[in-house]
Scaffold this motif. Structure first.
Motif, PDB file in Angstrom:
ATOM      1  N   ILE A  74       0.886  -1.186  -0.088  1.00 30.88           N
ATOM      2  CA  ILE A  74       0.198  -0.129  -0.040  1.00 30.88           C
ATOM      3  C   ILE A  74       0.934   1.223   0.052  1.00 30.88           C
ATOM      4  N   SER A  75       2.063   1.262   0.839  1.00 28.87           N
ATOM      5  CA  SER A  75       3.087   2.294   0.768  1.00 28.87           C
ATOM      6  C   SER A  75       3.574   2.604  -0.389  1.00 28.87           C
ATOM      7  N   VAL A 241      12.720  18.017  -9.496  1.00 23.00           N
ATOM      8  CA  VAL A 241      11.622  16.847  -8.806  1.00 23.00           C
ATOM      9  C   VAL A 241      12.573  15.738  -8.380  1.00 23.00           C
ATOM     10  N   ILE A 242      13.803  15.776  -8.993  1.00 21.52           N
ATOM     11  CA  ILE A 242      14.696  14.423  -8.605  1.00 21.52           C
ATOM     12  C   ILE A 242      14.690  14.116  -7.180  1.00 21.52           C
ATOM     13  N   PRO A 243      14.975  15.378  -6.006  1.00 17.32           N
ATOM     14  CA  PRO A 243      14.991  15.028  -4.733  1.00 17.32           C
ATOM     15  C   PRO A 243      13.551  14.450  -4.297  1.00 17.32           C
ATOM     16  N   ILE A 244      12.573  15.017  -4.810  1.00 17.08           N
ATOM     17  CA  ILE A 244      11.206  14.502  -4.567  1.00 17.08           C
ATOM     18  C   ILE A 244      10.964  12.944  -4.971  1.00 17.08           C
ATOM     19  N   ILE A 245      11.338  12.795  -6.234  1.00 16.84           N
ATOM     20  CA  ILE A 245      11.315  11.426  -6.509  1.00 16.84           C
ATOM     21  C   ILE A 245      12.111  10.586  -5.909  1.00 16.84           C
ATOM     22  N   GLY A 246      13.360  10.903  -5.480  1.00 22.28           N
ATOM     23  CA  GLY A 246      14.034  10.080  -4.647  1.00 22.28           C
ATOM     24  C   GLY A 246      13.576   9.608  -3.275  1.00 22.28           C
ATOM     25  N   LYS A 247      12.601  10.927  -2.658  1.00 22.36           N
ATOM     26  CA  LYS A 247      12.187  10.636  -1.398  1.00 22.36           C
ATOM     27  C   LYS A 247      11.209   9.598  -1.606  1.00 22.36           C
ATOM     28  N   LEU A 249      11.115   7.010  -3.851  1.00 20.81           N
ATOM     29  CA  LEU A 249      11.705   5.837  -3.966  1.00 20.81           C
ATOM     30  C   LEU A 249      12.373   5.459  -2.462  1.00 20.81           C
ATOM     31  N   ASP A 250      12.895   6.399  -1.635  1.00 17.16           N
ATOM     32  CA  ASP A 250      13.483   6.074  -0.331  1.00 17.16           C
ATOM     33  C   ASP A 250      12.349   5.559   0.396  1.00 17.16           C
ATOM     34  N   GLY A 251      10.852   6.036   0.251  1.00 14.44           N
ATOM     35  CA  GLY A 251       9.803   5.665   0.999  1.00 14.44           C
ATOM     36  C   GLY A 251       9.422   4.249   0.612  1.00 14.44           C
ATOM     37  N   ILE A 252       9.612   3.835  -0.609  1.00 20.30           N
ATOM     38  CA  ILE A 252       9.295   2.385  -1.112  1.00 20.30           C
ATOM     39  C   ILE A 252      10.363   1.639  -0.438  1.00 20.30           C
ATOM     40  N   ALA A 253      11.669   1.989  -0.517  1.00 14.97           N
ATOM     41  CA  ALA A 253      12.721   1.254   0.124  1.00 14.97           C
ATOM     42  C   ALA A 253      12.345   1.010   1.770  1.00 14.97           C
TER      43      ALA A 253
END
Length: 616
Positions: A74-75, A241-247, A249-253
């Motif tokens: 879900i996350s 937007v790369i930092p937000i996209i990175g966040k 992806l970090d959230g998925i990890a």
């Protein structure tokens, strides 16, 4: 390096080059537009994908997402939704910062280019006009000079001829002088025009054209700089937007790292733990002495008879064998009546009815024989439908195993406490409103809120009584649950199976004096539990087809689980014939079906039905 000095004679080529530059700029604008469309489409597809796999509200699927792996999923879906939002941001920024700005700039650029080349053409036309004037003056001077020469030659010829009169000579002389004067004037005009043209030509090639070409050069350089800035903006929009996209992806990890297999295993235990004890050892039954055969305390046996059935189990007999048997066969067995069918009423004489029903011979049959019978018979999945039609479960969830019952009761208590809190908040709000009305009567009548306060108070009192009731049941269940790991387990005494179990009785009414469940009530609870657990799985099964009809010979009050009441003379449908146990399964309508004694009905099976025969 200037186009005015280096390219003074390349007006047409410069015009073509600047038009090509504008075309390149428009092509880049089109490229960015298509990129924004791709970003919007990609974001939309990502959002649809995330929405597609989101659990549906108020569904069984939503309950399955309590496990950490499902929560991580879900996350991931939520992060993908945010990820899609960043692609929408890319599209919006590219549209506003590049597409819109460049489109407006192209329009301005076209106007500026048009103005510059209009000035260039005007200058060219001016120099061409001066050149034409010079050529005209030159031709006139040339013509006048030739005319003056001819006039002079004519005068000299006339003056030398002695035969010509003096008047003709004088006329020729005057004509020659006039032509010489005209030639001088033409010469002066040609000289003046030539000087003017040279000045204009110098101004044209060294002042006007260089100035115009310089402006065109600056315009073209600004276009080149602007397209370079747009390309840089193109990269910056992505980089922002790369930092937000990175966040994301970090959230998925992080969600993946939060998966706890041990916790999920514990949730499975909490979801499906029944609270029953495992089955005990089965004692050896000595069949070598049939006359002295005794019923083992832990053997699965059942004696049939007209008198009340008695089953006595030792403390280990509480563990059932049914967890190791196919559930559909077990339900088919257990939903049929446990005792033999009753004989026809004594008041009704069998001779009064042609071929009157005979009460089947009653004999004792071990329960193990019944297990052997249903293990080799076809599964009767349709029994779950009839169980469901019996009505909703009891209020105290006594149809569930102890552990599941405890969870349901705790959940109910929590829900009631939340409702009480809501009612209390509403009461506080009404009280505050009443105080405001008291202080400011013009805003409202305080007395109009009294009946609302009374109603809310009554609701709170009712909810508190409900909480007390469910808490009492919860305390009772928690006190009865066995504790794993203890040396001495809870001992249960001997108890009897009842022939007429009541529905929706309180837990204490279904217990023997020592607090343990009776066999028949335990089986009833197992049936209700299994009907609830498997109802979704078998709810779509088609009902059994009718294989014939029957007429009720006597009135039968179906009080046991799985039976149905019939009235004398009633016509019903047969959906399952007698299997040798003295019971026939019938249906009154789509929602009412059950078993009746075969001796109470006259059965007419369809000829096309398999193994059709008529019971009379």
């Amino acid at each position: 390096m200037s186009w005015g000095t280096e390219l003074w004679d390349q007006f047409d080529n410069l015009e073509k080059h600047t038009q090509w530059g504008i075309d390149i700029l428009e092509k880049y604008i089109k490229f960015v537009k298509e990129r924004t469309e791709i970003e919007i489409s990609y974001a939309k597809q990502l959002r649809n994908l995330s929405k597609k796999y989101q659990p549906k509200k108020n569904s069984k699927e939503e309950e399955e997402y309590k496990y950490t792996s499902c929560k991580a999923f879900i996350s991931t879906l939520n992060e993908m939704n945010d990820y899609a939002g960043q692609h929408e941001v890319i599209s919006e920024n590219m549209t506003s910062q590049i597409t819109v700005e460049l489109t407006r700039y192209v329009q301005e650029l076209k106007q500026e280019r048009k103005s510059h080349f209009h000035d260039g053409r005007k200058a060219q036309q001016h120099i061409e006009t001066c050149w034409k004037q010079l050529e005209s003056s030159k031709r006139r001077f040339e013509r006048d000079c030739k005319e003056a020469d001819r006039a002079q030659q004519y005068f000299e010829k006339m003056d030398a001829d002695i035969n010509v009169t003096k008047a003709d000579v004088e006329k020729a002389r005057q004509q020659a002088q006039l032509r010489h004067q005209m030639a001088e004037e033409s010469k002066a005009d040609y000289s003046s025009t030539l000087q003017k043209f040279n000045h204009e030509q110098h101004e044209h090639y060294y002042t006007h054209i260089p100035s115009i070409f310089q402006k065109i050069q600056e315009m073209e350089e600004r276009r080149i700089v602007r397209i370079g800035q747009s390309m840089k903006t193109y990269a910056e929009v992505d980089r922002q937007v790369i930092p937000i996209i990175g966040k994301c992806l970090d959230g998925i990890a992080k969600a993946a790292e939060s998966i706890d297999q041990k916790n999920d295993s514990q949730l499975v235990i909490e979801a499906y733990k029944s609270g029953f004890e495992p089955p005990g050892d089965i004692e050896f039954e000595d069949y070598a002495q049939p006359m002295k055969r005794t019923i083992s305390e832990t053997s699965l046996s059942n004696s049939r008879g007209d008198s009340k059935t008695e089953l006595k189990f030792a403390s280990k007999s509480k563990g059932k064998l049914w967890p190791f048997i196919k559930k559909n066969k077990l339900m088919s067995l257990l939903t049929s009546p446990h005792q033999p069918p009753p004989p026809p009423p004594a008041s009704a004489s069998p001779s009064a009815v042609p071929n009157g029903p005979q009460s089947p011979k009653q004999q004792k049959e071990p329960l193990s024989h019944r297990f052997n019978e249903f293990m080799t018979s076809k599964p009767k999945i349709h029994c779950f439908r009839s169980l469901k039609r019996g009505g909703a479960g009891p209020e105290d969830f006594s149809n569930l195993p102890p552990e599941q019952r405890r969870k349901k009761l705790q959940q109910k208590v929590d829900e009631l406490n939340k409702e009480i809190q809501k009612e209390m908040d509403q009461r506080d709000a009404i009280t505050k409103m009443k105080d405001v009305y008291i202080k400011n009567p013009q805003m409202g009548d305080p007395g109009s809120l009294d009946h609302k306060l009374i109603e809310v108070g009554q609701n709170i009192e009712k909810l508190r009584l409900e909480v007390q009731k469910f808490e009492a049941w919860l305390t009772e269940v928690e006190g009865r649950l066995p504790v794993r790991g203890e040396q001495a387990r809870r001992q249960s005494g001997m108890y009897e199976a009842q022939n007429t179990p009541s529905v929706n009785n309180c837990a204490q009414d279904r217990e023997s004096p020592d607090g343990s469940y009776t066999e028949e009530q335990s089986q009833e609870n197992e049936l209700k539990m299994m009907a609830t657990d498997f109802d979704d799985e078998f709810d779509d099964e088609e009902p059994l087809p009718t294989i014939g009809t029957c007429k009720a010979l006597y009135t039968f009050e179906g009080q046991n689980e799985g039976t149905i009441s019939i009235a004398e003379g009633e016509i019903l449908y047969v959906i399952e014939e007698d299997k040798g146990d003295g019971w026939t399964r019938i249906r009154r309508n789509e929602d009412e079906e059950g078993y009746v004694p075969t001796s109470y009905v006259e059965v007419y099976l369809d000829k096309n039905a398999k193994g059709a025969m008529t019971y009379i």
